[in-house]
Design a protein around this motif. Sequence first.
Motif, PDB file in Angstrom:
ATOM      1  N   GLU A  53       0.838  -1.203   0.000  1.00  0.00           N
ATOM      2  CA  GLU A  53       0.000   0.000   0.000  1.00  0.00           C
ATOM      3  C   GLU A  53       0.872   1.252   0.000  1.00  0.00           C
ATOM      4  O   GLU A  53       0.575   2.230  -0.689  1.00  0.00           O
ATOM      5  N   SER A  54       1.961   1.212   0.745  1.00  0.00           N
ATOM      6  CA  SER A  54       2.891   2.337   0.795  1.00  0.00           C
ATOM      7  C   SER A  54       3.489   2.617  -0.585  1.00  0.00           C
ATOM      8  O   SER A  54       3.574   3.765  -1.022  1.00  0.00           O
ATOM      9  N   VAL A  55       3.895   1.561  -1.279  1.00  0.00           N
ATOM     10  CA  VAL A  55       4.468   1.716  -2.618  1.00  0.00           C
ATOM     11  C   VAL A  55       3.425   2.294  -3.579  1.00  0.00           C
ATOM     12  O   VAL A  55       3.721   3.189  -4.370  1.00  0.00           O
ATOM     13  N   ARG A  56       2.196   1.788  -3.503  1.00  0.00           N
ATOM     14  CA  ARG A  56       1.136   2.298  -4.385  1.00  0.00           C
ATOM     15  C   ARG A  56       0.889   3.780  -4.140  1.00  0.00           C
ATOM     16  O   ARG A  56       0.772   4.580  -5.079  1.00  0.00           O
ATOM     17  N   VAL A  57       0.795   4.156  -2.878  1.00  0.00           N
ATOM     18  CA  VAL A  57       0.518   5.551  -2.533  1.00  0.00           C
ATOM     19  C   VAL A  57       1.667   6.450  -2.974  1.00  0.00           C
ATOM     20  O   VAL A  57       1.454   7.500  -3.594  1.00  0.00           O
ATOM     21  N   GLN A  58       2.891   6.048  -2.672  1.00  0.00           N
ATOM     22  CA  GLN A  58       4.040   6.865  -3.062  1.00  0.00           C
ATOM     23  C   GLN A  58       4.154   6.988  -4.578  1.00  0.00           C
ATOM     24  O   GLN A  58       4.516   8.057  -5.086  1.00  0.00           O
ATOM     25  N   THR A  59       3.850   5.934  -5.297  1.00  0.00           N
ATOM     26  CA  THR A  59       3.900   5.972  -6.758  1.00  0.00           C
ATOM     27  C   THR A  59       2.932   7.023  -7.291  1.00  0.00           C
ATOM     28  O   THR A  59       3.271   7.787  -8.199  1.00  0.00           O
ATOM     29  N   LEU A  60       1.753   7.101  -6.738  1.00  0.00           N
ATOM     30  CA  LEU A  60       0.776   8.100  -7.173  1.00  0.00           C
ATOM     31  C   LEU A  60       1.187   9.507  -6.751  1.00  0.00           C
ATOM     32  O   LEU A  60       1.097  10.451  -7.529  1.00  0.00           O
ATOM     33  N   ILE A  61       1.650   9.652  -5.525  1.00  0.00           N
ATOM     34  CA  ILE A  61       1.992  10.983  -5.003  1.00  0.00           C
ATOM     35  C   ILE A  61       3.139  11.618  -5.779  1.00  0.00           C
ATOM     36  O   ILE A  61       3.076  12.800  -6.121  1.00  0.00           O
ATOM     37  N   VAL A  62       4.186  10.853  -6.077  1.00  0.00           N
ATOM     38  CA  VAL A  62       5.340  11.455  -6.768  1.00  0.00           C
ATOM     39  C   VAL A  62       4.998  11.875  -8.189  1.00  0.00           C
ATOM     40  O   VAL A  62       5.721  12.671  -8.788  1.00  0.00           O
ATOM     41  N   GLU A  63       3.912  11.352  -8.735  1.00  0.00           N
ATOM     42  CA  GLU A  63       3.502  11.728 -10.089  1.00  0.00           C
ATOM     43  C   GLU A  63       2.523  12.910 -10.103  1.00  0.00           C
ATOM     44  O   GLU A  63       2.144  13.368 -11.173  1.00  0.00           O
ATOM     45  N   LEU A  64       2.135  13.396  -8.938  1.00  0.00           N
ATOM     46  CA  LEU A  64       1.229  14.541  -8.884  1.00  0.00           C
ATOM     47  C   LEU A  64       2.001  15.831  -9.148  1.00  0.00           C
ATOM     48  O   LEU A  64       3.064  16.054  -8.574  1.00  0.00           O
ATOM     49  N   GLY A  65       1.465  16.672  -9.993  1.00  0.00           N
ATOM     50  CA  GLY A  65       2.017  18.008 -10.176  1.00  0.00           C
ATOM     51  C   GLY A  65       1.618  18.884  -9.000  1.00  0.00           C
ATOM     52  O   GLY A  65       0.834  18.481  -8.133  1.00  0.00           O
ATOM     53  N   ASN A  66       2.155  20.090  -8.950  1.00  0.00           N
ATOM     54  CA  ASN A  66       1.901  20.983  -7.819  1.00  0.00           C
ATOM     55  C   ASN A  66       0.427  21.290  -7.606  1.00  0.00           C
ATOM     56  O   ASN A  66      -0.052  21.312  -6.476  1.00  0.00           O
ATOM     57  N   MET A  67      -0.291  21.563  -8.686  1.00  0.00           N
ATOM     58  CA  MET A  67      -1.710  21.905  -8.552  1.00  0.00           C
ATOM     59  C   MET A  67      -2.512  20.724  -8.008  1.00  0.00           C
ATOM     60  O   MET A  67      -3.337  20.884  -7.110  1.00  0.00           O
ATOM     61  N   ARG A  68      -2.266  19.547  -8.536  1.00  0.00           N
ATOM     62  CA  ARG A  68      -3.003  18.361  -8.059  1.00  0.00           C
ATOM     63  C   ARG A  68      -2.611  18.003  -6.635  1.00  0.00           C
ATOM     64  O   ARG A  68      -3.450  17.552  -5.848  1.00  0.00           O
ATOM     65  N   LEU A  69      -1.357  18.214  -6.297  1.00  0.00           N
ATOM     66  CA  LEU A  69      -0.896  17.947  -4.944  1.00  0.00           C
ATOM     67  C   LEU A  69      -1.612  18.858  -3.942  1.00  0.00           C
ATOM     68  O   LEU A  69      -2.133  18.394  -2.924  1.00  0.00           O
ATOM     69  N   THR A  70      -1.662  20.142  -4.241  1.00  0.00           N
ATOM     70  CA  THR A  70      -2.347  21.066  -3.330  1.00  0.00           C
ATOM     71  C   THR A  70      -3.852  20.827  -3.335  1.00  0.00           C
ATOM     72  O   THR A  70      -4.505  20.953  -2.293  1.00  0.00           O
ATOM     73  N   ASN A  71      -4.432  20.466  -4.476  1.00  0.00           N
ATOM     74  CA  ASN A  71      -5.861  20.146  -4.521  1.00  0.00           C
ATOM     75  C   ASN A  71      -6.173  18.924  -3.663  1.00  0.00           C
ATOM     76  O   ASN A  71      -7.187  18.899  -2.944  1.00  0.00           O
ATOM     77  N   ALA A  72      -5.325  17.904  -3.727  1.00  0.00           N
ATOM     78  CA  ALA A  72      -5.540  16.696  -2.921  1.00  0.00           C
ATOM     79  C   ALA A  72      -5.465  17.022  -1.431  1.00  0.00           C
ATOM     80  O   ALA A  72      -6.321  16.588  -0.644  1.00  0.00           O
ATOM     81  N   LEU A  73      -4.453  17.808  -1.033  1.00  0.00           N
ATOM     82  CA  LEU A  73      -4.321  18.170   0.383  1.00  0.00           C
ATOM     83  C   LEU A  73      -5.504  19.010   0.862  1.00  0.00           C
ATOM     84  O   LEU A  73      -6.021  18.799   1.963  1.00  0.00           O
ATOM     85  N   THR A  74      -5.935  19.947   0.044  1.00  0.00           N
ATOM     86  CA  THR A  74      -7.077  20.789   0.413  1.00  0.00           C
ATOM     87  C   THR A  74      -8.341  19.951   0.558  1.00  0.00           C
ATOM     88  O   THR A  74      -9.116  20.132   1.515  1.00  0.00           O
ATOM     89  N   THR A  75      -8.556  19.034  -0.365  1.00  0.00           N
ATOM     90  CA  THR A  75      -9.737  18.178  -0.304  1.00  0.00           C
ATOM     91  C   THR A  75      -9.726  17.301   0.934  1.00  0.00           C
ATOM     92  O   THR A  75     -10.748  17.182   1.635  1.00  0.00           O
ATOM     93  N   ILE A  76      -8.594  16.692   1.236  1.00  0.00           N
ATOM     94  CA  ILE A  76      -8.497  15.855   2.437  1.00  0.00           C
ATOM     95  C   ILE A  76      -8.724  16.694   3.689  1.00  0.00           C
ATOM     96  O   ILE A  76      -9.453  16.297   4.602  1.00  0.00           O
ATOM     97  N   ALA A  77      -8.109  17.882   3.744  1.00  0.00           N
ATOM     98  CA  ALA A  77      -8.273  18.743   4.915  1.00  0.00           C
ATOM     99  C   ALA A  77      -9.740  19.130   5.105  1.00  0.00           C
ATOM    100  O   ALA A  77     -10.267  19.058   6.223  1.00  0.00           O
TER     101      ALA A  77
END
Length: 145
Positions: free
Chosen positions: A50-74
Amino acid sequence: MTDDLPALDIIPSEPPLFEALGELLVFWNRAEHALQRLLYGLYEPKSFDESVRVQTLIVELGNMRLTNALTTIANTLLSGDDKEHVLHTVAYFELLRPYRNYYIHGIRSIIPAKSGPHGFATQTMAKGKFTWTRDPISVESIRTV
Protein backbone atom coordinates in the motif's frame (compact mmCIF):
# COMPACT_ATOMS: atom_id res chain seq x y z
CA MET A 1 22.61 23.64 -39.36
CA THR A 2 23.89 24.91 -36.01
CA ASP A 3 24.64 28.30 -37.56
CA ASP A 4 20.87 28.86 -37.79
CA LEU A 5 20.40 28.56 -34.03
CA PRO A 6 20.04 31.83 -32.12
CA ALA A 7 22.88 32.71 -29.77
CA LEU A 8 22.12 32.31 -26.08
CA ASP A 9 22.20 35.59 -24.24
CA ILE A 10 23.74 34.13 -21.10
CA ILE A 11 27.07 35.07 -19.60
CA PRO A 12 28.34 31.92 -17.83
CA SER A 13 30.79 33.87 -15.66
CA GLU A 14 28.17 35.13 -13.18
CA PRO A 15 28.20 32.45 -10.43
CA PRO A 16 26.51 34.51 -7.67
CA LEU A 17 23.30 34.79 -9.69
CA PHE A 18 23.39 31.13 -10.69
CA GLU A 19 24.07 30.19 -7.07
CA ALA A 20 21.05 32.17 -5.88
CA LEU A 21 18.87 30.55 -8.53
CA GLY A 22 20.13 27.12 -7.48
CA GLU A 23 19.31 27.87 -3.84
CA LEU A 24 15.80 28.96 -4.86
CA LEU A 25 15.29 25.77 -6.86
CA VAL A 26 16.47 23.55 -4.00
CA PHE A 27 14.23 25.45 -1.54
CA TRP A 28 11.26 24.89 -3.86
CA ASN A 29 12.04 21.20 -4.28
CA ARG A 30 12.23 20.79 -0.50
CA ALA A 31 8.86 22.53 -0.09
CA GLU A 32 7.32 20.31 -2.75
CA HIS A 33 8.76 17.20 -1.10
CA ALA A 34 7.37 18.31 2.27
CA LEU A 35 3.88 18.50 0.77
CA GLN A 36 4.31 15.04 -0.75
CA ARG A 37 5.33 13.68 2.66
CA LEU A 38 2.38 15.43 4.28
CA LEU A 39 -0.05 13.82 1.83
CA TYR A 40 1.60 10.44 2.38
CA GLY A 41 1.31 10.86 6.15
CA LEU A 42 -2.37 11.76 5.89
CA TYR A 43 -3.03 8.57 3.93
CA GLU A 44 -1.44 6.29 6.56
CA PRO A 45 -0.69 3.17 4.46
CA LYS A 46 -1.11 -0.08 6.38
CA SER A 47 1.29 -2.31 4.43
CA PHE A 48 4.44 -2.13 2.30
CA ASP A 49 2.46 -2.74 -0.90
CA GLU A 50 0.00 0.00 0.00
CA SER A 51 2.89 2.34 0.79
CA VAL A 52 4.47 1.72 -2.62
CA ARG A 53 1.14 2.30 -4.39
CA VAL A 54 0.52 5.55 -2.53
CA GLN A 55 4.04 6.86 -3.06
CA THR A 56 3.90 5.97 -6.76
CA LEU A 57 0.78 8.10 -7.17
CA ILE A 58 1.99 10.98 -5.00
CA VAL A 59 5.34 11.45 -6.77
CA GLU A 60 3.50 11.73 -10.09
CA LEU A 61 1.23 14.54 -8.88
CA GLY A 62 2.02 18.01 -10.18
CA ASN A 63 1.90 20.98 -7.82
CA MET A 64 -1.71 21.91 -8.55
CA ARG A 65 -3.00 18.36 -8.06
CA LEU A 66 -0.90 17.95 -4.94
CA THR A 67 -2.35 21.07 -3.33
CA ASN A 68 -5.86 20.15 -4.52
CA ALA A 69 -5.54 16.70 -2.92
CA LEU A 70 -4.32 18.17 0.38
CA THR A 71 -7.08 20.79 0.41
CA THR A 72 -9.74 18.18 -0.30
CA ILE A 73 -8.50 15.85 2.44
CA ALA A 74 -8.27 18.74 4.92
CA ASN A 75 -11.78 19.97 4.13
CA THR A 76 -13.32 16.49 4.04
CA LEU A 77 -11.52 14.45 6.68
CA LEU A 78 -9.76 16.81 9.09
CA SER A 79 -10.98 19.24 11.72
CA GLY A 80 -9.64 21.71 14.24
CA ASP A 81 -5.93 22.49 14.29
CA ASP A 82 -5.04 19.67 11.89
CA LYS A 83 -7.32 21.10 9.21
CA GLU A 84 -6.12 24.65 9.86
CA HIS A 85 -2.43 23.68 9.64
CA VAL A 86 -2.80 21.73 6.40
CA LEU A 87 -4.80 24.53 4.75
CA HIS A 88 -2.27 27.12 5.95
CA THR A 89 0.61 25.06 4.55
CA VAL A 90 -1.14 24.72 1.19
CA ALA A 91 -1.92 28.46 1.09
CA TYR A 92 1.74 29.32 1.77
CA PHE A 93 2.94 26.93 -0.93
CA GLU A 94 0.47 28.39 -3.42
CA LEU A 95 1.68 31.88 -2.51
CA LEU A 96 5.25 30.85 -3.41
CA ARG A 97 4.39 29.15 -6.72
CA PRO A 98 4.18 32.33 -8.85
CA TYR A 99 7.59 33.45 -7.53
CA ARG A 100 9.11 30.09 -8.37
CA ASN A 101 7.64 30.20 -11.87
CA TYR A 102 8.77 33.80 -12.32
CA TYR A 103 12.40 33.11 -11.47
CA ILE A 104 12.76 29.58 -12.84
CA HIS A 105 10.84 29.97 -16.09
CA GLY A 106 11.17 33.70 -16.65
CA ILE A 107 14.92 34.35 -16.72
CA ARG A 108 16.04 34.46 -20.31
CA SER A 109 19.20 36.53 -20.14
CA ILE A 110 21.91 37.47 -17.67
CA ILE A 111 24.10 40.53 -18.05
CA PRO A 112 27.12 41.74 -16.09
CA ALA A 113 26.68 44.97 -14.16
CA LYS A 114 28.97 47.05 -11.94
CA SER A 115 26.82 46.29 -8.90
CA GLY A 116 26.84 42.53 -9.62
CA PRO A 117 25.23 40.11 -12.01
CA HIS A 118 21.72 40.92 -13.11
CA GLY A 119 19.26 38.97 -15.18
CA PHE A 120 16.03 39.81 -16.84
CA ALA A 121 12.91 37.87 -15.99
CA THR A 122 10.44 37.98 -18.81
CA GLN A 123 6.96 36.73 -18.18
CA THR A 124 4.05 36.40 -20.55
CA MET A 125 0.68 35.43 -19.11
CA ALA A 126 -2.79 35.02 -20.53
CA LYS A 127 -4.95 34.47 -17.47
CA GLY A 128 -8.00 36.59 -18.12
CA LYS A 129 -5.96 39.16 -19.99
CA PHE A 130 -2.66 39.20 -21.83
CA THR A 131 0.26 40.64 -19.86
CA TRP A 132 3.96 40.86 -20.62
CA THR A 133 6.68 42.00 -18.23
CA ARG A 134 10.45 42.27 -18.36
CA ASP A 135 12.04 43.01 -15.03
CA PRO A 136 15.68 43.21 -13.99
CA ILE A 137 16.58 40.76 -11.23
CA SER A 138 19.54 40.46 -8.92
CA VAL A 139 20.89 38.05 -6.34
CA GLU A 140 19.21 40.15 -3.64
CA SER A 141 15.79 39.99 -5.31
CA ILE A 142 16.02 36.21 -5.59
CA ARG A 143 17.06 35.79 -1.97
CA THR A 144 14.10 37.84 -0.73
CA VAL A 145 11.67 35.19 -1.99
